[in-house]
Design a protein around this motif. Structure first.
Motif, PDB file in Angstrom:
ATOM      1  N   ILE A  10      -3.219   1.337  -9.667  1.00 38.37           N
ATOM      2  CA  ILE A  10      -1.947   1.036 -10.326  1.00 38.37           C
ATOM      3  C   ILE A  10      -1.755  -0.481 -10.399  1.00 38.37           C
ATOM      4  N   GLY A  11      -0.764  -0.919 -11.181  1.00 37.78           N
ATOM      5  CA  GLY A  11      -0.509  -2.344 -11.358  1.00 37.78           C
ATOM      6  C   GLY A  11       0.020  -2.996 -10.095  1.00 37.78           C
ATOM      7  N   SER A  12      -0.162  -4.311  -9.998  1.00 43.50           N
ATOM      8  CA  SER A  12       0.334  -5.016  -8.821  1.00 43.50           C
ATOM      9  C   SER A  12       0.660  -6.457  -9.169  1.00 43.50           C
ATOM     10  N   ALA A  13       1.532  -7.042  -8.355  1.00 42.73           N
ATOM     11  CA  ALA A  13       1.896  -8.453  -8.497  1.00 42.73           C
ATOM     12  C   ALA A  13       2.397  -8.931  -7.145  1.00 42.73           C
ATOM     13  N   ASP A  14       1.804 -10.025  -6.651  1.00 43.68           N
ATOM     14  CA  ASP A  14       2.202 -10.589  -5.367  1.00 43.68           C
ATOM     15  C   ASP A  14       2.964 -11.885  -5.626  1.00 43.68           C
ATOM     16  N   HIS A  15       4.272 -11.860  -5.339  1.00 44.12           N
ATOM     17  CA  HIS A  15       5.126 -13.016  -5.571  1.00 44.12           C
ATOM     18  C   HIS A  15       5.418 -13.790  -4.280  1.00 44.12           C
ATOM     19  N   GLY A  16       4.668 -13.491  -3.232  1.00 44.13           N
ATOM     20  CA  GLY A  16       4.928 -14.122  -1.946  1.00 44.13           C
ATOM     21  C   GLY A  16       5.980 -13.358  -1.173  1.00 44.13           C
ATOM     22  N   TRP A  17       7.235 -13.513  -1.556  1.00 48.59           N
ATOM     23  CA  TRP A  17       8.315 -12.774  -0.894  1.00 48.59           C
ATOM     24  C   TRP A  17       8.317 -11.295  -1.274  1.00 48.59           C
ATOM     25  N   LEU A  18       7.672 -10.959  -2.413  1.00 48.83           N
ATOM     26  CA  LEU A  18       7.633  -9.591  -2.929  1.00 48.83           C
ATOM     27  C   LEU A  18       6.198  -9.200  -3.242  1.00 48.83           C
ATOM     28  N   ASP A  19       5.731  -8.131  -2.595  1.00 49.52           N
ATOM     29  CA  ASP A  19       4.435  -7.529  -2.920  1.00 49.52           C
ATOM     30  C   ASP A  19       4.747  -6.229  -3.656  1.00 49.52           C
ATOM     31  N   ALA A  20       4.545  -6.231  -4.981  1.00 50.27           N
ATOM     32  CA  ALA A  20       4.984  -5.120  -5.827  1.00 50.27           C
ATOM     33  C   ALA A  20       3.780  -4.368  -6.394  1.00 50.27           C
ATOM     34  N   HIS A  21       3.907  -3.051  -6.436  1.00 48.71           N
ATOM     35  CA  HIS A  21       2.894  -2.196  -7.062  1.00 48.71           C
ATOM     36  C   HIS A  21       3.610  -1.261  -8.027  1.00 48.71           C
ATOM     37  N   ASP A  45       6.594   0.375  -6.076  1.00 48.69           N
ATOM     38  CA  ASP A  45       6.349   0.431  -4.638  1.00 48.69           C
ATOM     39  C   ASP A  45       6.437  -1.011  -4.147  1.00 48.69           C
ATOM     40  N   ASP A  46       7.580  -1.380  -3.559  1.00 47.44           N
ATOM     41  CA  ASP A  46       7.877  -2.771  -3.234  1.00 47.44           C
ATOM     42  C   ASP A  46       7.877  -3.021  -1.733  1.00 47.44           C
ATOM     43  N   LYS A  47       7.337  -4.188  -1.363  1.00 47.60           N
ATOM     44  CA  LYS A  47       7.386  -4.684   0.010  1.00 47.60           C
ATOM     45  C   LYS A  47       8.100  -6.036  -0.050  1.00 47.60           C
ATOM     46  N   ILE A  48       9.267  -6.123   0.593  1.00 52.26           N
ATOM     47  CA  ILE A  48      10.135  -7.299   0.485  1.00 52.26           C
ATOM     48  C   ILE A  48      10.183  -8.011   1.834  1.00 52.26           C
ATOM     49  N   ALA A  49       9.874  -9.291   1.820  1.00 48.46           N
ATOM     50  CA  ALA A  49       9.837 -10.071   3.057  1.00 48.46           C
ATOM     51  C   ALA A  49      11.240 -10.219   3.642  1.00 48.46           C
ATOM     52  N   PRO A  50      11.335 -10.467   4.963  1.00 47.46           N
ATOM     53  CA  PRO A  50      12.649 -10.675   5.570  1.00 47.46           C
ATOM     54  C   PRO A  50      13.396 -11.844   4.920  1.00 47.46           C
ATOM     55  N   ILE A  65      17.113   4.696  -8.910  1.00 45.56           N
ATOM     56  CA  ILE A  65      17.168   5.337  -7.596  1.00 45.56           C
ATOM     57  C   ILE A  65      16.302   4.531  -6.636  1.00 45.56           C
ATOM     58  N   THR A  66      16.850   4.148  -5.500  1.00 49.63           N
ATOM     59  CA  THR A  66      16.111   3.388  -4.498  1.00 49.63           C
ATOM     60  C   THR A  66      15.953   4.238  -3.248  1.00 49.63           C
ATOM     61  N   TYR A  67      14.693   4.477  -2.858  1.00 51.15           N
ATOM     62  CA  TYR A  67      14.358   5.230  -1.649  1.00 51.15           C
ATOM     63  C   TYR A  67      13.757   4.247  -0.659  1.00 51.15           C
ATOM     64  N   VAL A  68      14.467   3.969   0.432  1.00 49.73           N
ATOM     65  CA  VAL A  68      14.013   2.985   1.409  1.00 49.73           C
ATOM     66  C   VAL A  68      13.053   3.663   2.388  1.00 49.73           C
ATOM     67  N   CYS A 111      11.013  -4.988   4.493  1.00 51.73           N
ATOM     68  CA  CYS A 111      11.572  -3.768   3.896  1.00 51.73           C
ATOM     69  C   CYS A 111      10.577  -3.219   2.897  1.00 51.73           C
ATOM     70  N   THR A 112      10.296  -1.928   2.968  1.00 48.69           N
ATOM     71  CA  THR A 112       9.473  -1.281   1.948  1.00 48.69           C
ATOM     72  C   THR A 112      10.300  -0.186   1.292  1.00 48.69           C
ATOM     73  N   LEU A 113      10.145  -0.045  -0.009  1.00 51.52           N
ATOM     74  CA  LEU A 113      10.939   0.946  -0.735  1.00 51.52           C
ATOM     75  C   LEU A 113      10.229   1.392  -2.004  1.00 51.52           C
ATOM     76  N   PHE A 114      10.652   2.540  -2.492  1.00 48.22           N
ATOM     77  CA  PHE A 114      10.322   2.990  -3.842  1.00 48.22           C
ATOM     78  C   PHE A 114      11.560   2.772  -4.703  1.00 48.22           C
ATOM     79  N   GLN A 115      11.379   2.112  -5.846  1.00 50.50           N
ATOM     80  CA  GLN A 115      12.463   2.057  -6.824  1.00 50.50           C
ATOM     81  C   GLN A 115      12.022   2.832  -8.055  1.00 50.50           C
ATOM     82  N   ILE A 116      12.842   3.805  -8.417  1.00 51.67           N
ATOM     83  CA  ILE A 116      12.520   4.776  -9.466  1.00 51.67           C
ATOM     84  C   ILE A 116      13.557   4.649 -10.576  1.00 51.67           C
ATOM     85  N   TRP A 117      13.080   4.483 -11.812  1.00 52.26           N
ATOM     86  CA  TRP A 117      13.971   4.416 -12.970  1.00 52.26           C
ATOM     87  C   TRP A 117      13.741   5.649 -13.841  1.00 52.26           C
ATOM     88  N   ILE A 118      14.841   6.298 -14.226  1.00 51.27           N
ATOM     89  CA  ILE A 118      14.763   7.467 -15.108  1.00 51.27           C
ATOM     90  C   ILE A 118      15.696   7.223 -16.291  1.00 51.27           C
TER      91      ILE A 118
END
Length: 238
Positions: A10-21, A45-50, A65-68, A111-118
């Motif tokens: 799947i796609g990915s982008a590492d912004h330092g504070w945000l590791d997004a897939h 699928d997001d990983k957010i730094a403190p 919808i955000t699932y933490v 913090c890790t979470l799933f953010q889902i858009w419908i």
């Protein structure tokens, strides 16, 4: 039809504070074969730094919808809402005709979470936000509806879930290794998308690891067997 979409595909982008897939085309990632799955448009699928997060930005005509999965996220919006959503819990924002919000990890841990858009059934309308605790113990060995387009219908089995303005459901389950759970959609032509947040599973003859995606349609029902203790998130969309 069950299609495995491995996490490393799947796609990915590492912004330092945000590791997004990105399970679907999003921002700088575009795959014409993975733009949406029925009305399901985004699964990030997001990983957010403190002590970091998404500054105030606008949305329109989307059910978000955000699932933490771990840690906690703090929400603020232009409607005056503010709330902290912890691991295992869910928040929903109906963007409607337009809303601005921020999402920050104010904690000392990642913090890790799933953010889902419908995609909503209708454009416009008043924006809205809500959050709910969903104890993992209540989901042991069964799918529990976390958000639903039928949540405000007293006759629906989804009563008590967070309401969304679309013909869709977001469900969660936890299953122990060796156990199975079955889900039956209302019609076989629904678009199901299943992700194990943790663990590993088997559906039919297909095995999926943590954070892999399974795109499913034209199945009368699916039975998920846990190969390891697993936490599942499932979207059932038109």
């Amino acid at each position: 039809m069950i299609e495995l979409r491995p996490f490393d595909s799947i796609g990915s982008a590492d912004h330092g504070w945000l590791d997004a897939h990105h399970h679907f085309s999003f921002a700088g990632y575009h795959d014409p074969s993975r733009v949406n799955w029925g009305a399901l448009r985004v699964w990030n699928d997001d990983k957010i730094a403190p002590k970091s997060g998404f500054p105030t930005h606008p949305h329109q005509d989307m059910e978000i919808i955000t699932y933490v999965r771990s840690g906690a996220i703090t929400h603020r919006d232009s409607m005056g809402n503010e709330g902290r959503t912890e691991a295992g819990d869910v928040q929903v924002m109906s963007a409607g005709r337009g809303v601005a919000h921020s999402e920050f990890n104010l904690e000392d841990e990642e913090c890790t979470l799933f953010q889902i858009w419908i995609i909503p059934d209708q454009r416009g309308g008043e924006p809205g936000w809500g959050a709910r605790k969903f104890p993992k113990g209540d989901r042991a060995g069964q799918f529990v509806t976390l958000a639903s387009g039928a949540a405000n219908d007293d006759a629906s089995s989804d009563e008590g879930a967070l309401p969304i303005r679309t013909d869709a459901r977001v469900l969660g389950a936890t299953i122990k290794a060796g156990e199975s759970v079955t889900y039956t959609p209302a019609q076989a032509d629904r678009h199901l998308y299943l992700v194990p947040a943790t663990g590993s599973i088997r559906v039919g003859n297909i095995e999926a690891k943590a954070r892999d995606g399974l795109a499913i349609t034209k199945e009368d029902s699916i039975t998920v067997t846990a190969l390891e203790d697993s936490e599942l998130v499932l979207v059932d969309a038109a």
